[in-house]
Design a protein around this motif. Structure first.
Motif, PDB file in Angstrom:
ATOM      1  N   LEU A  35       0.845  -1.192   0.000  1.00 15.89           N
ATOM      2  CA  LEU A  35       0.000   0.000   0.000  1.00 15.89           C
ATOM      3  C   LEU A  35       0.882   1.244   0.000  1.00 15.89           C
ATOM      4  CD1 LEU A  35      -2.690  -1.239   2.529  1.00 15.89           C
ATOM      5  CD2 LEU A  35      -3.097  -0.627   0.141  1.00 15.89           C
ATOM      6  N   GLU A  36       0.660   2.089  -0.979  1.00 12.32           N
ATOM      7  CA  GLU A  36       1.420   3.322  -1.113  1.00 12.32           C
ATOM      8  C   GLU A  36       0.494   4.520  -0.947  1.00 12.32           C
ATOM      9  OE1 GLU A  36       4.606   3.195  -1.441  1.00 12.32           O
ATOM     10  OE2 GLU A  36       4.959   1.130  -2.116  1.00 12.32           O
ATOM     11  N   ALA A  37       1.053   5.659  -0.534  1.00  7.51           N
ATOM     12  CA  ALA A  37       0.277   6.883  -0.415  1.00  7.51           C
ATOM     13  C   ALA A  37      -0.290   7.267  -1.793  1.00  7.51           C
ATOM     14  CB  ALA A  37       1.166   8.001   0.121  1.00  7.51           C
ATOM     15  N   PRO A  38      -1.506   7.814  -1.814  1.00  9.36           N
ATOM     16  CA  PRO A  38      -2.303   8.267  -0.666  1.00  9.36           C
ATOM     17  C   PRO A  38      -3.158   7.144  -0.081  1.00  9.36           C
ATOM     18  CG  PRO A  38      -3.383   8.916  -2.687  1.00  9.36           C
ATOM     19  CD  PRO A  38      -2.090   8.243  -3.100  1.00  9.36           C
ATOM     20  N   VAL A  39      -3.241   7.113   1.239  1.00 12.09           N
ATOM     21  CA  VAL A  39      -4.110   6.165   1.939  1.00 12.09           C
ATOM     22  C   VAL A  39      -4.938   6.935   2.951  1.00 12.09           C
ATOM     23  CG1 VAL A  39      -2.521   4.215   1.659  1.00 12.09           C
ATOM     24  CG2 VAL A  39      -2.383   5.643   3.710  1.00 12.09           C
ATOM     25  N   CYS A  40      -6.028   6.330   3.386  1.00  9.41           N
ATOM     26  CA  CYS A  40      -6.869   6.932   4.411  1.00  9.41           C
ATOM     27  C   CYS A  40      -6.081   7.049   5.705  1.00  9.41           C
ATOM     28  CB  CYS A  40      -8.125   6.092   4.619  1.00  9.41           C
ATOM     29  SG  CYS A  40      -9.130   6.586   6.040  1.00  9.41           S
ATOM     30  N   ASP A  41      -6.109   8.222   6.322  1.00 12.21           N
ATOM     31  CA  ASP A  41      -5.368   8.434   7.557  1.00 12.21           C
ATOM     32  C   ASP A  41      -5.990   7.677   8.724  1.00 12.21           C
ATOM     33  OD1 ASP A  41      -3.180   9.792   8.879  1.00 12.21           O
ATOM     34  OD2 ASP A  41      -4.676  11.045   9.881  1.00 12.21           O
ATOM     35  N   GLY A  42      -7.280   7.331   8.592  1.00 14.71           N
ATOM     36  CA  GLY A  42      -7.965   6.662   9.683  1.00 14.71           C
ATOM     37  C   GLY A  42      -7.793   5.159   9.720  1.00 14.71           C
ATOM     38  N   ALA A  94     -10.571  15.153   1.553  1.00 16.08           N
ATOM     39  CA  ALA A  94     -10.268  14.898   2.954  1.00 16.08           C
ATOM     40  C   ALA A  94      -9.204  13.826   3.036  1.00 16.08           C
ATOM     41  CB  ALA A  94     -11.528  14.470   3.696  1.00 16.08           C
ATOM     42  N   ASP A  95      -8.624  13.689   4.229  1.00 18.29           N
ATOM     43  CA  ASP A  95      -7.590  12.671   4.396  1.00 18.29           C
ATOM     44  C   ASP A  95      -8.154  11.362   4.913  1.00 18.29           C
ATOM     45  OD1 ASP A  95      -8.200  13.385   6.957  1.00 18.29           O
ATOM     46  OD2 ASP A  95      -6.165  13.923   7.560  1.00 18.29           O
ATOM     47  N   CYS A 144     -11.321   8.256   4.460  1.00 14.64           N
ATOM     48  CA  CYS A 144     -12.327   7.679   3.577  1.00 14.64           C
ATOM     49  C   CYS A 144     -13.722   7.952   4.143  1.00 14.64           C
ATOM     50  CB  CYS A 144     -12.096   6.178   3.423  1.00 14.64           C
ATOM     51  SG  CYS A 144     -12.326   5.225   4.939  1.00 14.64           S
ATOM     52  N   ALA A 145     -14.748   7.725   3.318  1.00 13.72           N
ATOM     53  CA  ALA A 145     -16.119   8.000   3.748  1.00 13.72           C
ATOM     54  C   ALA A 145     -16.505   7.162   4.958  1.00 13.72           C
ATOM     55  CB  ALA A 145     -17.076   7.734   2.592  1.00 13.72           C
ATOM     56  N   ALA A 146     -16.036   5.916   5.007  1.00 12.85           N
ATOM     57  CA  ALA A 146     -16.384   5.026   6.110  1.00 12.85           C
ATOM     58  C   ALA A 146     -15.809   5.535   7.432  1.00 12.85           C
ATOM     59  CB  ALA A 146     -15.879   3.613   5.819  1.00 12.85           C
ATOM     60  N   CYS A 147     -14.536   5.974   7.425  1.00 11.46           N
ATOM     61  CA  CYS A 147     -13.917   6.484   8.655  1.00 11.46           C
ATOM     62  C   CYS A 147     -14.522   7.815   9.068  1.00 11.46           C
ATOM     63  CB  CYS A 147     -12.416   6.633   8.467  1.00 11.46           C
ATOM     64  SG  CYS A 147     -11.513   5.067   8.489  1.00 11.46           S
ATOM     65  N   THR A 148     -14.948   8.620   8.097  1.00  7.96           N
ATOM     66  CA  THR A 148     -15.601   9.892   8.409  1.00  7.96           C
ATOM     67  C   THR A 148     -16.947   9.649   9.073  1.00  7.96           C
ATOM     68  OG1 THR A 148     -14.501  10.951   6.517  1.00  7.96           O
ATOM     69  CG2 THR A 148     -16.437  12.061   7.435  1.00  7.96           C
ATOM     70  N   ALA A 149     -17.666   8.638   8.573  1.00 11.93           N
ATOM     71  CA  ALA A 149     -18.992   8.338   9.116  1.00 11.93           C
ATOM     72  C   ALA A 149     -18.917   7.688  10.486  1.00 11.93           C
ATOM     73  CB  ALA A 149     -19.755   7.430   8.150  1.00 11.93           C
ATOM     74  N   ARG A 150     -17.914   6.860  10.695  1.00 11.37           N
ATOM     75  CA  ARG A 150     -17.807   6.130  11.975  1.00 11.37           C
ATOM     76  C   ARG A 150     -16.340   6.055  12.399  1.00 11.37           C
ATOM     77  NH1 ARG A 150     -17.167   0.788  13.804  1.00 11.37           N
ATOM     78  NH2 ARG A 150     -18.426   0.265  15.631  1.00 11.37           N
TER      79      ARG A 150
END
Length: 262
Positions: free
Chosen positions: A56-63, A77-78, A80-86
């Motif tokens: 896995l190389e950048a960019p990746v979800c920070d969460g 945003a840094d 993903c939608a899933a980490c933003t939601a929960r």
């Protein structure tokens, strides 16, 4: 020549002889790859095994460390939608590679094939993928095994990764601060909800461990991230004990962020 000069000269000659000896030994008995009996320039993976691993190389979800789909544009945003939601109990997550047939075979050899030599190799992978988390961590802690499982397996795979990682980074290694208080079933085959229930209240920080955790940013190490249930339970226990924050770094994670948190 002064005595100190003779001493330095003899020491230098001894070092050269040891290097020549190691080189000769490598020619006779070259280091073996972890995944086969094929000789390699240095112990690691054969070229074929290496090429099959999807790093896995950048960019990746920070969460959660999931790969963003690169489209050539800027990300809004840094996370993903899933980490933003929960959001997770752990603040940030990183993974070295995708969990698929290639990486699963290596990890299973490590966990169940009595091949702890994979530990330092996976630690190197994580040190690269999670370099920012390692740099900001105050201490490194492995996801613990229950004593009954540790007795059966003979070693904790997360500890075999976390120990060399902490040593190389010069970070405090918390070997026994976090413990598993009760045996749990294997997470394999369970739904996300079933996994969360399986590890609920299964982890705690010891009294001695709390003194080393309090007020510090802890980097939690594990081998695989799937639904995130185990990491969530460990992070919750560390935060309850007073950790300032908990980050997560794993060898491999499932490809889709949705699979991790749904």
């Amino acid at each position: 020549m002064q005595d100190g000069g003779w001493s330095r000269a003899l020491k230098g000659a001894g070092l050269q002889l040891r290097r020549l000896g190691r080189g000769a030994a490598d020619l006779i008995l070259p280091p073996m790859a972890h995944d086969s009996r094929e000789a390699t320039a240095s112990a690691g993976l054969t070229p074929g095994a290496w090429s099959r691993v999807i790093f896995l190389e950048a960019p990746v979800c920070d969460g959660c460390g999931a790969a963003f789909e690169a489209d050539g544009g800027a990300f809004a945003a840094d996370r993903c939608a899933a980490c933003t939601a929960r959001p997770h109990a752990f603040e940030r997550g990183r993974a070295a590679c995708v969990y698929d047939e290639a990486s699963r075979d290596l990890i299973l050899r490590f966990k169940h094939g009595d091949q702890p030599q994979f530990g330092p190799l996976f630690a190197r992978w994580i040190s690269r993928a999670a370099a920012d988390l390692v740099a900001q961590a105050d201490a490194v802690a492995p996801t613990p095994l229950h004593p009954s499982r540790l007795l059966a397996r003979r070693f904790n795979q997360a500890a075999e990764i976390a120990r060399p990682l902490a040593r190389w980074a010069g970070r405090d290694y918390l070997a026994d601060a976090l413990v598993r208080t009760r045996p749990t079933d294997s997470q394999g085959g369970k739904s996300a909800r079933g996994r969360r229930q399986n590890v609920r209240a299964a982890f705690a920080v010891t009294e001695a461990g709390a003194r080393r955790v309090r007020g510090r940013r802890i980097l939690l190490i594990d081998d695989v991230l799937t639904t995130g249930a185990t990491a969530e339970a460990c992070a919750a226990a560390l935060l309850k004990a007073g950790a300032r924050a908990v980050d997560l770094a794993v060898v491999a994670r499932v490809r889709s962020a949705r699979e991790v948190i749904m």
